[in-house]
Design a protein around this motif. Structure first.
Motif, short mmCIF file in Angstrom:
data_model
loop_
_atom_site.label_atom_id
_atom_site.label_comp_id
_atom_site.label_asym_id
_atom_site.label_seq_id
_atom_site.Cartn_x
_atom_site.Cartn_y
_atom_site.Cartn_z
N ASP A 241 45.38 49.95 47.05
CA ASP A 241 44.55 49.12 47.92
C ASP A 241 43.76 48.15 47.04
O ASP A 241 42.79 48.52 46.40
N LEU A 242 44.19 46.88 47.01
CA LEU A 242 43.57 45.95 46.06
C LEU A 242 42.15 45.60 46.42
O LEU A 242 41.32 45.34 45.55
N ALA A 243 41.82 45.59 47.73
CA ALA A 243 40.44 45.27 48.11
C ALA A 243 39.50 46.37 47.63
O ALA A 243 38.42 46.11 47.10
N ARG A 245 40.07 48.28 45.14
CA ARG A 245 40.04 48.19 43.67
C ARG A 245 38.98 47.19 43.23
O ARG A 245 38.23 47.43 42.30
N THR A 246 38.94 46.04 43.94
CA THR A 246 37.95 45.03 43.57
C THR A 246 36.54 45.58 43.73
O THR A 246 35.67 45.35 42.88
N ARG A 247 36.31 46.35 44.81
CA ARG A 247 34.95 46.88 45.03
C ARG A 247 34.59 47.90 43.96
O ARG A 247 33.48 47.89 43.42
N VAL A 248 35.55 48.76 43.63
CA VAL A 248 35.27 49.78 42.61
C VAL A 248 35.00 49.13 41.26
O VAL A 248 34.07 49.50 40.54
N LEU A 249 35.81 48.11 40.93
CA LEU A 249 35.62 47.42 39.65
C LEU A 249 34.27 46.72 39.62
O LEU A 249 33.60 46.67 38.59
N GLY A 250 33.87 46.16 40.79
CA GLY A 250 32.57 45.51 40.84
C GLY A 250 31.46 46.49 40.54
O GLY A 250 30.53 46.20 39.76
N GLY A 251 31.56 47.69 41.14
CA GLY A 251 30.57 48.73 40.87
C GLY A 251 30.54 49.11 39.40
O GLY A 251 29.48 49.28 38.79
N LEU A 252 31.73 49.21 38.79
CA LEU A 252 31.84 49.57 37.37
C LEU A 252 31.14 48.53 36.51
O LEU A 252 30.40 48.87 35.59
N ASP A 290 40.53 37.53 40.23
CA ASP A 290 39.51 36.49 40.08
C ASP A 290 38.11 37.05 40.21
O ASP A 290 37.18 36.60 39.54
N SER A 291 37.91 38.04 41.09
CA SER A 291 36.56 38.57 41.25
C SER A 291 36.08 39.23 39.97
O SER A 291 34.92 39.12 39.61
N TRP A 292 36.98 39.91 39.28
CA TRP A 292 36.61 40.56 38.04
C TRP A 292 36.20 39.55 36.99
O TRP A 292 35.33 39.82 36.16
#
Lengths: 346, 361
Positions: A241-243, A245-252, A290-292
């Motif tokens: 689930d890429l969305a 993934r983006t949220r988890v990476l943002g938290g990281l 891109d968000s990362w």
């Protein structure tokens, strides 16, 4: 601020709203026992709610000496603090020069490149260079190396530490008194013992170790560098689930930034490359989306320029975009103009 | 570690009941969600969520080691499978490393399978002859394994050992060959292997070749998805290597490299690289893409040009970029030059196949 923005559990929030408490002022003069009775919740929960309310209201009107807002500092204070900061040398003078001295503490730096360009080499070099004693111009701190791919080789770290010590002793005259005492500390085994190594086998463990780092860093206060090699590997393999993934990476990335500021250390993330379809053709870009790319303070791309390895600063708030060539030698990362004998690895 | 059960982590009982009531049973479930999502899902306040996540993280986090402890461990266990090719062993600081993924890539017919056969033999040999004295699992996807050839290599390299009665049979009995016919069979055998590797004293795992598995999967029409079908197997292979500290050797194929394939970074602009046009006729590239190239620890490129064959150490954390000329003889692969030729720049990643085609001579 509304009730809906308070950090409390949804069921209590809905109870508050259904009883007519829609704004913070309505809760400002209520006792905990009355609230508990009104909402039919336990007394402790009512106390928690009121504490959350008071946290948000007092923060707006507290008196703080310098900054007008709590937790803020003036730019002048920040400038004097920044000028006193030491930077972590990368081993290559040209690269240090364009970085403004080296890798900055209190910032998250991302380094990416194609396979075989030297990302792990740079990671190990930084883990060794951060341990250079203060008397020799380093930070005298330890390093945490989080390895997700299994590319850290202890023998290579030994070689790089050896090369670093050799160059320090070459550069500084060893007969002055103050250097003699810390010369004893310049042992390869001490450098190796100062690298804390975590081997991570899944993205769950990666998230767990970053959460755990806060406790770890409180215990080991002399850590000045956290390297993650590489931050991408597990997130590319198993995450569907890429969305999410983006949220988890943002938290990281938020947590890493908080750690770097709280403990005054540098965080270096090594990233892989992927291809992206822009302007009608496929281009090389760093992985994770891109968000990362917004999450890191600085971004360095290692690439081939003809037959030379080059480091290009793609993104930095304080230094200009520039490129510097570097070499990977038997002793580690070095610049092109440094005097060295190309040692064969035996 | 990711599948550790929350109920066994020592959280206060009321908290772990809340987690299991919402079907968050393992650490993976809990840590994959951001904290605000957990708060909404479990209906508890943020401070409690934070402390729960902190305890789960501490329980899931693997223990750390210092660099010094790692080095000492490596020294004790040997850490390398010697290939008996002195130049290559020197460049790789001892040989094929344990616990890491080594890739052999090159055009067909260049000698990758010959190299693998010799490695299999070396791992099976008793320790007094420089071997690992263990079993070898050889996963053969293209039906290229030839036991007759392997015995021939053995007799050529260690004539005194192989003449001994019964030793050839004993060696051959240690090499276990499996021929999976689909990716799912391959994954299944990997799963079973994780448990049996240590019990059966397996000291080497060879997959020859991994690219063939992907070709089979293309029939299902997964080419449209940009994610490789090997994703799960890749991290699993790596974790098997780490967990059991055995060397894992994987063979890869090549495909032709068109000029569109030369990707550039956005900041470099669109420069027409004229030197590429003369190389494109013989320019090949490794199959399986850039994600695979990142994942392997060591990449050895087998190529042919100017009438000779070379083994190049293209990607390795511990070696300089060198190329060794070699030939394939009855006793396996032999290096012609033990010193190696230093290769500058990005040439180390090029794969060429000129000068060994009999029709053009």
């Amino acid at each position: 601020m509304e009730i809906s923005n308070l950090p409390i559990s949804p069921s209590i929030r809905s109870k508050l709203l259904s009883k007519g408490y829609t704004s913070l002022s309505s809760l400002s003069s209520i006792s905990p026992s009355f609230l508990a009775q009104e909402l039919s919740v336990k007394l402790e929960e009512a106390v928690e709610v009121l504490r959350a309310v008071s946290d948000t209201t007092t923060s707006k009107s507290a008196h703080i000496p310098n900054g007008i807002i709590p937790g803020a500092v003036t730019a002048w204070d920040m400038l004097s603090e920044e000028q006193m900061q030491r930077h972590i040398s990368t081993g290559c003078e040209d690269l240090d020069a364009i970085l403004g001295g080296g890798i900055h503490c209190k910032e998250v730096t991302e380094v990416g490149g194609v396979p075989g360009i030297g990302k792990t080499q740079l990671g190990i070099q930084l883990a060794v260079n951060v341990q250079i004693p203060v008397e020799y111009g380093g930070l005298g701190g330890k390093a945490v190396y989080i390895d997700t791919e299994g590319s850290f080789m202890a023998e290579r770290a030994y070689q790089i530490a050896e090369g670093c010590i050799y160059d320090i002793l070459d550069k500084f005259p060893s007969n002055s008194r103050e250097f003699l005492s810390c010369k004893e500390r310049l042992q390869v085994n001490n450098f190796l013992a100062g690298i804390f190594y975590f081997r991570i086998c899944s993205y769950t463990e990666q998230i767990a170790v970053i959460n755990y780092l806060e406790n770890f860093l409180t215990e080991h206060g002399d850590v000045k560098l956290v390297i993650i090699d590489s931050v991408t590997f597990h997130f590319r393999q198993d995450f569907d689930d890429l969305a999410q993934r983006t949220r988890v990476l943002g938290g990281l990335s938020l947590r890493l930034m908080k750690l770097s500021k709280m403990f005054n250390l540098a965080v270096v993330l090594l990233n892989q490359v992927t291809t992206k379809f822009t302007d009608g053709s496929f281009q090389l870009t760093l992985a994770l989306g891109d968000s990362w790319s917004h999450s890191c303070t600085n971004r360095i791309i290692l690439h081939w320029n003809g037959n030379e390895r080059c480091a290009y600063i793609e993104k930095s708030p304080s230094v200009a975009s520039a490129s510097a060539p570097y070499l990977v030698t038997g002793k580690g990362i070095r610049g092109i103009n440094s005097n060295f004998k190309r040692a064969r690895i035996m | 570690m990711a599948n550790k059960l929350i109920s066994q982590m020592g959280l206060p009982p009321s908290l772990s009941h809340v987690f299991s009531a919402r079907n968050i049973l393992t650490a993976k479930d809990a840590l994959s969600l951001p904290e605000t999502d957990l708060m909404t899902l479990l209906d508890i306040d943020i401070a409690l969520v934070r402390s729960a996540v902190a305890s789960i993280s501490e329980a899931t986090c693997p223990p750390f080691q210092t660099g010094l402890a790692l080095l000492e461990e490596k020294m004790k266990s040997g850490g390398h499978l010697s290939t008996l090719l002195p130049g290559l062993d020197n460049a790789l600081c001892g040989g094929i490393p344990f616990g890491a993924l080594t890739e052999l890539v090159g055009p067909s017919g260049i000698g990758k399978t010959q190299f693998c056969l010799k490695l299999a033999l070396l791992a099976a040999l008793p320790e007094c002859y420089g071997g690992l004295n263990g079993r070898v699992i050889y996963i053969d996807t293209e039906s290229k394994f030839s036991s007759r050839r392997m015995i021939e290599i053995g007799e050529g390299s260690f004539p005194q050992i192989f003449r001994l009665q019964g030793l050839a049979q004993k060696m051959a009995e240690r090499i276990i060959v499996t021929r999976p016919t689909s990716i799912s069979e391959f994954n299944d055998s990997l799963q079973q292997m994780k448990l049996t590797l240590l019990q059966n004293e397996v000291k080497l795992l060879i997959v020859d070749s991994i690219a063939a598995l992907v070709c089979w999967d293309n029939e299902k029409g997964t080419i449209s998805s940009r994610q490789s079908p090997l994703r799960g197997s890749l991290s699993f292979l790596k974790s098997i290597a780490e967990f059991s500290q055995v060397p894992v050797v994987v063979t890869n194929q090549v495909r032709s490299h068109s000029s569109d394939d030369t990707f550039h970074y956005i900041f470099k602009g669109h420069r027409k690289d004229t030197s590429n046009s003369e190389r494109s006729e013989s320019h090949l590239t490794a199959a399986l893409g850039i994600q695979w190239a990142h994942a392997v620890t060591i990449r050895l490129i087998f190529e042919a040009h100017s009438g000779h064959r070379f083994i190049k150490v293209a990607k390795s954390p511990i070696s300089p970029p060198v190329a060794f000329p070699f030939v394939v003889e009855s006793s396996g692969i032999t290096l012609l030059n033990q010193e190696g030729i230093s290769v500058a720049g990005s040439e180390i990643n090029a794969i060429r196949c000129k000068g060994c085609n009999i029709l053009t001579q």
